[in-house]
Design an enzyme around this catalytic site. Structure first.
Site, mmCIF file in Angstrom:
data_model
loop_
_atom_site.group_PDB
_atom_site.id
_atom_site.type_symbol
_atom_site.label_atom_id
_atom_site.label_comp_id
_atom_site.label_asym_id
_atom_site.label_seq_id
_atom_site.Cartn_x
_atom_site.Cartn_y
_atom_site.Cartn_z
ATOM 1 N N VAL A 42 3.898 -1.606 -2.060
ATOM 2 C CA VAL A 42 5.002 -1.607 -3.010
ATOM 3 C C VAL A 42 5.890 -2.822 -2.739
ATOM 4 O O VAL A 42 6.256 -3.094 -1.588
ATOM 5 C CB VAL A 42 5.839 -0.317 -2.899
ATOM 6 N N ASP A 58 1.360 16.093 -3.257
ATOM 7 C CA ASP A 58 1.708 15.207 -2.140
ATOM 8 C C ASP A 58 3.222 15.073 -1.997
ATOM 9 O O ASP A 58 3.756 13.974 -1.849
ATOM 10 C CB ASP A 58 1.063 13.837 -2.340
ATOM 11 N N LEU A 64 8.240 -3.644 0.100
ATOM 12 C CA LEU A 64 9.093 -2.478 0.360
ATOM 13 C C LEU A 64 8.398 -1.424 1.210
ATOM 14 O O LEU A 64 9.047 -0.679 1.937
ATOM 15 C CB LEU A 64 9.544 -1.846 -0.964
ATOM 16 N N GLY A 65 7.086 -1.319 1.084
ATOM 17 C CA GLY A 65 6.371 -0.285 1.828
ATOM 18 C C GLY A 65 4.874 -0.375 1.617
ATOM 19 O O GLY A 65 4.376 -1.143 0.785
ATOM 20 N N GLY A 83 -1.251 4.778 1.210
ATOM 21 C CA GLY A 83 -2.691 4.906 1.204
ATOM 22 C C GLY A 83 -3.338 4.357 -0.054
ATOM 23 O O GLY A 83 -4.537 4.061 -0.067
ATOM 24 N N PHE A 84 -2.549 4.188 -1.138
ATOM 25 C CA PHE A 84 -3.108 3.723 -2.400
ATOM 26 C C PHE A 84 -2.744 2.273 -2.710
ATOM 27 O O PHE A 84 -3.140 1.740 -3.723
ATOM 28 C CB PHE A 84 -2.638 4.625 -3.543
ATOM 29 N N GLY A 85 -1.960 1.640 -1.840
ATOM 30 C CA GLY A 85 -1.586 0.256 -2.081
ATOM 31 C C GLY A 85 -0.237 -0.078 -1.479
ATOM 32 O O GLY A 85 0.312 0.675 -0.674
#
Length: 369
Positions: free
Chosen positions: A85, A198, A77-78, A81-83
């Site tokens: 989805v 954020d 899906l996307g 910066g943290f991983g």
């Protein structure tokens, strides 16, 4: 003599080999013991978390179950910066969004704090955490699935996602109001104040009815409700939405007003920052808040590439702009709380006062470099 010497050498070699093997086995068993101790501590921490929250705790899944529910990470899906989805499906056929975090060698305390904090939230405008995976360096968060994806997809990627229709002004207003209510809940409704740090269009997800839900708590910070200012070692957030005080302490201390700044910049994006025609060859050379501030007291023909045909739409546009300009004041003490933002959104346009200028255009230009 030669045969005896060869036998001696062979014997010594055998002794050395056996010694090396014994040392290897000792080190291997010692390492395995340390790993088992670490795993026991990890499991104990997770079990304590689950016991503490009881039925309210999100379910823990194994990494094998994560692979199965995402069909081996087939539908992405996307990427953040943290991983990454991925779209997934639970055994009961509910669709979910599975955020697989980048592998980490840390002890997982920050991850479990994030799981704990999100689990404490319960609000219609906050994404629901349904489960998590914590298996050595493999970590994942399982959220409810949002059919319309992110708000950012409607602001920037209409062509890419085949979203030919633009959101109506009333829908934009409801989205702005919902996000404000979600932030007010994080700042005031939780036992421990949660600062998101954020807030941006891609971290706002939309359900089937376009109701917004705040997501991605990777940069969040817990703060006692009695404290108005917090300390932080490094800057957080996304360039373009980051509050001035997160970059330079001369602008004041960090507080929940930092989220207000990000919210204000995001609402300006919703109004039409990416669709603006300001009469220059390169729009990146123009600081949008300053430009819109100069044109606000003239006419509502702000060249936002949207046709405003009704008085209600014009009022919504002007209201969103005024509250946004208040939220991005360089001095955090001049920014409204999210409670005040909600009041402004629900107030009559005539009661709203245009905030003072100018804005921190020099800082904005610095952040773009």
């Amino acid at each position: 003599m030669k045969t005896m010497g060869e036998g001696l050498i062979l014997g010594l070699g055998l002794v050395v080999a056996i010694t090396i093997l014994i040392c290897f086995l000792v080190l291997w068993f010692k390492g395995k013991s340390l790993l088992n101790q670490g795993k026991k501590k990890e499991d104990a921490r997770i079990e304590a978390f689950i016991k503490k929250f009881g039925s309210l705790a999100p379910r823990r899944y194994s990494y094998a179950e994560i692979k199965k529910m995402t069909n081996k990470f087939n539908h992405k899906l996307g990427q953040g910066g943290f991983g990454s989805v991925y779209k997934g499906k639970l055994p009961d056929c509910r669709l979910v969004a599975v955020k697989v975090l980048s592998e980490s060698k840390e002890n997982g305390e920050d991850f479990m704090n994030e799981v704990t904090s999100i689990s404490r939230t319960s609000h219609v405008n906050i994404i629901s955490l349904l489960g998590f995976c914590f298996e050595k360096s493999k970590r994942a968060l399982i959220y409810e699935f949002m059919p319309h994806g992110s708000l950012g997809g409607f602001i920037y990627d209409r062509g890419l996602h085949h979203r030919s229709c633009r959101l109506e002004w009333r829908t934009l207003y409801d989205i702005a109001l919902g996000i404000a209510r979600g932030l007010e809940y994080l700042h005031q409704g939780c036992k421990t104040r949660i600062l998101h740090f954020d807030i941006k269009p891609y971290n706002i997800l939309l359900d089937e009815n376009f109701y917004p839900k705040i997501s991605d708590f990777g940069l969040f910070k817990l703060c006692e409700r009695k404290k108005s200012i917090i300390s932080m070692a490094c800057a957080r957030g996304t360039i373009g939405y980051t509050a001035p005080e997160l970059v330079c302490r001369n602008f004041g201390g960090l507080s929940y007003k930092s989220d207000a700044n990000s919210y204000g910049m995001m609402v300006l994006e919703m109004v039409g920052r990416k669709n603006i025609d300001v009469g220059v060859s390169q729009t990146s050379e123009v600081y949008f808040p300053s430009w819109i501030y100069k044109h606000l007291d003239k006419s509502m023909n702000l060249n936002l590439n949207r046709v405003i045909v009704e008085e209600e739409e014009e009022e919504i546009t002007r209201k969103l702009i005024i509250l946004s300009l208040w939220c991005i004041q360089s001095n955090s003490s001049d920014r409204p709380s999210m409670t005040k933002v909600i009041e402004m959104l629900q107030a009559n346009l005539q009661s709203l006062i245009i905030p003072p200028g100018p804005f921190v255009s020099s800082l904005y230009n610095l952040l773009k470099l």
